[in-house]
Scaffold this motif. Structure first.
Motif, short mmCIF file in Angstrom:
data_model
loop_
_atom_site.label_atom_id
_atom_site.label_comp_id
_atom_site.label_asym_id
_atom_site.label_seq_id
_atom_site.Cartn_x
_atom_site.Cartn_y
_atom_site.Cartn_z
N VAL A 6 0.84 -1.20 0.00
CA VAL A 6 0.00 0.00 0.00
C VAL A 6 0.88 1.25 0.00
O VAL A 6 1.80 1.39 0.81
N ALA A 7 0.58 2.17 -0.93
CA ALA A 7 1.24 3.48 -0.95
C ALA A 7 0.18 4.54 -1.23
O ALA A 7 -0.75 4.30 -2.00
N GLY A 8 0.33 5.69 -0.60
CA GLY A 8 -0.68 6.72 -0.82
C GLY A 8 -0.13 8.12 -0.91
O GLY A 8 -0.75 9.00 -1.51
N THR A 76 -10.34 9.02 4.97
CA THR A 76 -10.28 7.71 5.63
C THR A 76 -11.44 6.83 5.19
O THR A 76 -11.26 5.65 4.86
N ALA A 77 -12.63 7.41 5.17
CA ALA A 77 -13.82 6.64 4.78
C ALA A 77 -13.72 6.15 3.33
O ALA A 77 -14.04 5.00 3.02
N GLN A 78 -13.25 7.03 2.44
CA GLN A 78 -13.08 6.64 1.04
C GLN A 78 -12.13 5.46 0.90
O GLN A 78 -12.40 4.51 0.16
N ILE A 79 -11.01 5.53 1.62
CA ILE A 79 -10.01 4.47 1.51
C ILE A 79 -10.54 3.16 2.10
O ILE A 79 -10.34 2.08 1.52
N MET A 105 -3.13 3.79 8.04
CA MET A 105 -4.10 3.42 9.05
C MET A 105 -5.34 2.78 8.44
O MET A 105 -5.79 1.71 8.87
N ALA A 106 -5.90 3.41 7.42
CA ALA A 106 -7.16 2.93 6.84
C ALA A 106 -7.02 1.54 6.24
O ALA A 106 -7.89 0.67 6.42
N CYS A 107 -5.93 1.31 5.53
CA CYS A 107 -5.75 0.00 4.89
C CYS A 107 -5.44 -1.09 5.89
O CYS A 107 -5.82 -2.25 5.70
N SER A 108 -4.77 -0.75 6.99
CA SER A 108 -4.53 -1.76 8.03
C SER A 108 -5.84 -2.15 8.70
O SER A 108 -6.07 -3.34 8.99
N ILE A 109 -6.72 -1.20 8.93
CA ILE A 109 -8.03 -1.51 9.52
C ILE A 109 -8.82 -2.43 8.59
O ILE A 109 -9.38 -3.45 9.01
#
Length: 363
Positions: A6-8, A76-79, A105-109
């Protein structure tokens, strides 16, 4: 084995590049390892991400989730939504996240909600400042990850204190330095260097982007005026972050302040490498300046990278104008401490990371 990388945002690209290169290397030697590169789109314009892909020889992502823009909560919600769909359609044995941005954070959740193992590169670092969005991202990501790759012994101790086991923690060093050392010979002068006839060690570099420094326009302008005044006639090159530019009136700026657009990795580090010193509120830049032995003043009250102060070239000044004045005088008079070298920041971190992953999942 299937890994989703994951990269952002810009710091992610610097960290992910050597990991991709190492995966490709061990795969060519016969290792059963494959990756899928997911770009969340958190930094979505060419200046903030596209140039980094080209500079660092990162392949085009397998997918761009296009989750740029909006508030912290909206992004965050979009991701969360987009990455859930991505991971369901393309299951992985391991999701590897890097750094401390919203995407991390978002992708780990999302991964943990789908019962997928998560590895966090640059785990365990802490500033102690809960006003920093990055600090919240670090805490949340580390609370749910399964494997932790750390840049320092202190980061490992931080993880042990929150109940992680020693078996989950791997002190591997700093993957950003892998990239720095690999591409150092390819650094190139940006247009601003030649346009303004800059010369080796005869200018300073400034970066500012944190909310505490740039979100109040009058305070930002006062800080810039003070820095430029203390620099006397030294040019100060200021590659301006979009967030900062929104707050700054670009008219009637100090004469020695040179505003430029965001630079690519190779150009920006050329600028750093040839400067007399750097003033910044970026954590990553303090790591790079420490390895390049370039004086660095951090315009923050705290740092999640204390090793850059203890062993590197970094000092903290916060909002103390007298302290800033003192250290700028030392910088301008070439009276700066020398970097002592930092443990395992040696260009081999990605090798250690992939060795752990292959031993864990393949052997």
């Amino acid at each position: 084995m299937r890994i989703t990388l994951v990269a952002g945002a810009r710091p992610n690209f610097i960290k992910i590049a050597p990991i991709i290169a190492e995966i490709n290397r061990v795969k060519a030697l016969g290792s059963d390892i494959n990756y899928r590169l997911v770009h969340t789109g958190q930094h979505y314009d060419d200046a903030m991400s596209g140039q980094f892909f080209r500079d660092l020889e990162i392949p085009l992502p397998d997918v761009n989730l296009n989750c740029g823009g909006g508030s912290q909560a909206e992004q965050t919600a979009q991701i969360l939504i987009a990455f859930e769909k991505e991971l369901i359609e393309n299951p992985a044995d391991l999701v590897l996240v890097v750094g401390d941005v919203t995407s991390t954070m978002a992708c780990s959740i999302t991964a943990k909600k789908l019962n997928t193992k998560v590895a966090h590169v640059e785990a365990g670092i802490r500033s102690g400042d809960m006003k920093m969005p990055e600090e919240i991202n670090r805490i949340v990501t580390d609370s749910i990850s399964d494997y932790f790759f750390t840049t320092s012994q202190l980061a490992g101790k931080n993880l042990l204190q929150i109940g992680k086991s020693q078996q989950q923690i791997f002190f591997v060093g700093n993957v950003m330095i892998d990239t720095l050392l690999k591409f150092k010979s390819k650094f190139k002068a940006p247009q601003v260097y030649n346009q303004h006839k800059l010369t080796h060690r005869e200018y300073l570099v400034l970066t500012l982007h944190r909310p505490s420094n740039v979100d109040e326009a009058d305070a930002l302008r006062r800080q810039l005026d003070f820095i430029c005044e203390q620099a006397y006639n030294f040019p100060i090159v200021f590659p301006i972050h979009p967030r900062t530019q929104q707050q700054l009136d670009l008219t009637f700026l100090p004469k020695n302040l040179i505003i430029t657009s965001p630079l690519g990795y190779l150009e920006f580090n050329y600028l750093i490498q040839n400067s007399l010193g750097v003033l910044t509120d970026s954590g990553g830049i303090t790591e790079e300046t420490s390895i390049m032995n370039i004086p660095c003043i951090t315009l923050r009250e705290n740092t999640e990278r204390p090793e850059t102060i203890e062993f590197g070239t970094n000092v903290l000044v916060g909002k103390d104008s007298e302290k800033l004045k003192y250290y700028m005088q030392k910088m301008l008079s070439n009276q700066w401490k020398q970097s002592q070298g930092i443990e395992l920041w040696d260009g081999k971190t990605s090798e250690r990371i992939i060795k752990v992953i292959t031993n864990t999942f393949i052997s």
